[in-house]
Design a protein around this motif. Sequence first.
Motif, short mmCIF file in Angstrom:
data_model
loop_
_atom_site.label_atom_id
_atom_site.label_comp_id
_atom_site.label_asym_id
_atom_site.label_seq_id
_atom_site.Cartn_x
_atom_site.Cartn_y
_atom_site.Cartn_z
N ARG A 33 18.92 -36.07 12.69
CA ARG A 33 19.63 -36.03 13.96
C ARG A 33 19.72 -37.44 14.54
O ARG A 33 18.87 -38.29 14.29
N VAL B 291 14.58 -34.89 10.63
CA VAL B 291 14.05 -33.74 11.35
C VAL B 291 13.21 -32.87 10.44
O VAL B 291 12.07 -32.52 10.76
N VAL C 243 9.11 -31.63 16.08
CA VAL C 243 9.70 -30.30 15.90
C VAL C 243 8.75 -29.32 15.22
O VAL C 243 9.10 -28.14 15.07
N PHE D 36 10.81 -25.64 14.73
CA PHE D 36 11.93 -25.62 13.78
C PHE D 36 11.44 -25.15 12.41
O PHE D 36 10.31 -25.44 12.01
N MET E 83 16.16 -23.38 14.81
CA MET E 83 15.59 -24.17 15.90
C MET E 83 15.27 -23.25 17.08
O MET E 83 16.19 -22.66 17.67
N LEU F 186 14.21 -24.70 22.10
CA LEU F 186 14.87 -26.01 22.15
C LEU F 186 14.60 -26.73 23.47
O LEU F 186 14.44 -26.09 24.53
N ARG F 187 14.54 -28.04 23.38
CA ARG F 187 14.28 -28.90 24.53
C ARG F 187 15.43 -29.88 24.72
O ARG F 187 16.13 -30.18 23.76
N GLU G 121 15.39 -32.96 24.79
CA GLU G 121 15.25 -34.11 23.89
C GLU G 121 15.66 -33.79 22.45
O GLU G 121 15.69 -34.69 21.61
N ASP G 122 15.97 -32.52 22.17
CA ASP G 122 16.50 -32.16 20.85
C ASP G 122 18.01 -32.40 20.77
O ASP G 122 18.60 -32.23 19.70
N TYR H 205 23.42 -33.38 14.54
CA TYR H 205 22.58 -32.99 13.41
C TYR H 205 23.41 -33.06 12.13
O TYR H 205 24.47 -32.42 12.05
#
Length: 121
Positions: A37, A47, A62, A66, A81, A84-85, A87-88, A92
Amino acid sequence: VQLQASGGGLVKEGESLRLSCVASGSIFRIDDMSWHRQAPGQQRELVAAISAGHLTNYADAVKGRFTISRDGAKNTVFLQMNNLRPEDTGVYSCNARVVAGRYYLPPRDYWGQGTLVTVSS
């Protein structure tokens, strides 16, 4: 050889997405497959990766959220995933190390076009 990624989108923090990437073309064998990513203004980072024998490796950020998997018969790699946040957020891209065309040729890396994941807080 072409890689086609899909499954990105806009989700809220805590929600889930599942990315898919299908490899097609004159494929003799696929070795490692992986997801990377790139967040805005940052370098691309690994990732998760999975070997042909289904050994997996994850970035610390992750782990536990993930899951990477693959379907060898369909030349497909997935990235589930969860939780999720923000910052993700990023583009990708999938990667596959492929022996293409002839069995005796060395493997080389192929990249998909990328799919955008946006996580809002």
